[in-house]
Design an enzyme around this catalytic site. Structure first.
Site, PDB file in Angstrom:
ATOM      1  N   CYS A   1      -0.389   4.156   2.101  1.00  0.00           N
ATOM      2  CA  CYS A   1      -0.204   3.980   3.554  1.00  0.00           C
ATOM      3  C   CYS A   1       1.253   4.212   3.935  1.00  0.00           C
ATOM      4  O   CYS A   1       1.541   4.837   4.960  1.00  0.00           O
ATOM      5  CB  CYS A   1      -0.583   2.565   3.986  1.00  0.00           C
ATOM      6  SG  CYS A   1      -2.064   1.909   3.227  1.00  0.00           S
ATOM      7  N   ASP A   2       2.193   3.703   3.124  1.00  0.00           N
ATOM      8  CA  ASP A   2       3.585   3.614   3.573  1.00  0.00           C
ATOM      9  C   ASP A   2       4.583   4.453   2.771  1.00  0.00           C
ATOM     10  O   ASP A   2       5.753   4.542   3.156  1.00  0.00           O
ATOM     11  CB  ASP A   2       4.039   2.138   3.532  1.00  0.00           C
ATOM     12  CG  ASP A   2       3.193   1.274   4.453  1.00  0.00           C
ATOM     13  OD1 ASP A   2       2.720   1.799   5.478  1.00  0.00           O
ATOM     14  OD2 ASP A   2       2.991   0.081   4.146  1.00  0.00           O
TER      15      ASP A   2
ATOM     16  N   CYS B   1       0.834  -1.210   0.000  1.00  0.00           N
ATOM     17  CA  CYS B   1       0.000   0.000   0.000  1.00  0.00           C
ATOM     18  C   CYS B   1       0.865   1.255   0.000  1.00  0.00           C
ATOM     19  O   CYS B   1       1.378   1.666   1.049  1.00  0.00           O
ATOM     20  CB  CYS B   1      -0.931  -0.016   1.214  1.00  0.00           C
ATOM     21  SG  CYS B   1      -1.949   1.461   1.315  1.00  0.00           S
TER      22      CYS B   1
END
Ligand code: FAD
Ligand code: NAP
Length: 320
Positions: free
Chosen positions: A139-140, A136
């Site tokens: 997300c990261d 992701c």
């Protein structure tokens, strides 16, 4: 304390399919309960710009899903934060057990559990998951400012992730096992013109290499699928974007599935192999897998469920 709740219609999943089903079912006065699962809002919460949702030239995925949730609530859906851990559709009422301890019984159920990211299946990938290996980018990606990053895959997700990661990375290497991308042409153009992105065709990841203490990625060993030759590519982050598999484990033993676990529905409907069980969205769709098609199937599932429940009532009245 464990409780049991009965609803005429249970909707499992809170992606575009689940929320759209909820809007239609609420407007049909079915008072549905929708269980959100581990990823409230579904896959679109893991992306940034969505450019193909009709009516919005550009909308952020998480914002769109917050709006869909609000819409479902406003129409009267009860939205529950829980995860269904087992589902018995072999006898009526159907019974779903929630991780919270709540048991849900229902006369009809709409399955809208979508799909989950696939992994390469390498032991070294597993070892560094959460320590440099991710599925992701939204997300990261932020953790890799100024770093070199590798993205694996050739579909829309991989191309989108690679483009998004250029916001942080000094260089993004896109590793793909062929030399043709599956992604939409407009996305391919953006990718191939981007100065920070270098495609590595005909390669796959053989191993992720890193340090133990602190745990972190240092490079990947990429194998040329034609010759077997190995090239080491330094990187701090590896984003695996090789597609998604249907989340059909709740019903895989009892419902007919096909194409690797996608729940089978009667063509042109959302009816599964068990009456009263309907399926919508990516869970049933190995071909299109889009937000708009999932939403469309969510609408169909609610209408199919409404007709099923109405017929049940007519049968009951006739029996009385
Ligand atoms: P999902 O969105 O997968 O939602 C599934 C839901 O089921 C989740 O809420 C989950 O919590 C819930 N669930 C699962 N198991 C359980 C359980 N046991 N109990 C309770 N709940 C459960 N499509 C586009 O059209 N345009 C785009 O720009 C686009 N961008 C994308 C970017 C990325 C990074 C990804 C991964 C996908 C993208 N897609 C895009 C595809 C789109 O997100 C999917 O087609 C769509 O989200 C599928 O909707 P769905 O409702 O079927 O399932
Ligand atoms: P996808 O379209 O199935 O593509 C998966 C990619 O990963 C393919 O290029 C595939 O290679 C590669 N791959 C699969 N297994 C692999 C393995 N073991 N090792 C190496 N490579 C592997 O999946 P996706 O990109 O996640 O897209 C899923 C769906 O969501 C699609 O329908 C897509 O259109 C949709 N989506 C849409 C948008 C958008 O509209 N902007 C954004 C994201 C996703 P091959 O090509 O060789 O098979």
């Amino acid at each position: 304390m464990s409780t049991t709740r009965h609803t005429r219609l249970l909707i499992i999943g809170s992606g575009p399919a689940g929320y759209t089903a909820a809007v239609y079912a609420s407007r049909a006065m079915l008072s549905p309960i929708l269980v959100q699962g581990i990823e409230p809002g579904g896959q679109l919460t893991t992306t940034t710009e969505v450019e193909n949702w009709p009516g919005d030239t550009e909308v952020q995925g998480p914002d769109l899903m917050v709006r869909m949730e609000g819409h479902a609530r406003a129409m009267g859906t009860e939205i529950v934060s829980d995860i269904i851990t087992s589902l018995d559709v072999t006898q009526r009422p159907f019974t779903a057990k929630g991780d919270s301890g709540t048991t849900y019984t229902c006369d009809a159920v709409i399955l809208a559990t979508g799909a989950r990211a696939k992994w390469l299946g390498l032991p070294s990938e597993d070892k560094f998951k959460g320590f440099g290996v991710s599925a992701c980018a939204t997300c990261d990606g932020f953790f890799y400012r100024g770093a070199e990053i590798v993205v694996v895959g050739g579909g829309n997700t991989a191309v989108e992730e690679a483009l998004f990661l250029t916001n942080f990375a000094s260089k993004v290497t896109l590793i793909h096992r062929r030399d043709t991308l599956r992604a939409e042409k407009i996305m391919q153009d953006r990718l191939l013109k981007h100065p920070k992105i270098v495609p590595l065709w005909h390669h796959e990841i053989a191993e992720v290499i890193g340090t133990e203490n602190p745990q972190g990625v240092e490079a990947v060993r990429a194998r040329d699928v034609r010759s077997g030759a190995i090239t080491e590519i330094p990187c701090k982050g590896v984003f695996v974007a090789i597609g998604h598999a249907p989340a059909s484990e709740l019903v895989a033993d009892v419902l007919e599935t096909h194409h690797g676990g996608y729940v089978k529905v009667e063509p042109g409907t959302t009816r599964t192999s068990i009456p009263g069980v309907f399926a919508a969205g990516d869970l049933t769709d190995h071909v299109y897998r889009q937000a708009v098609t999932s939403a469309g199937m969510g609408c169909m599932a609610a209408l199919d469920a409404e007709r099923f429940l109405a017929a049940q009532e007519v049968n009951l009245q006739a029996a009385e």
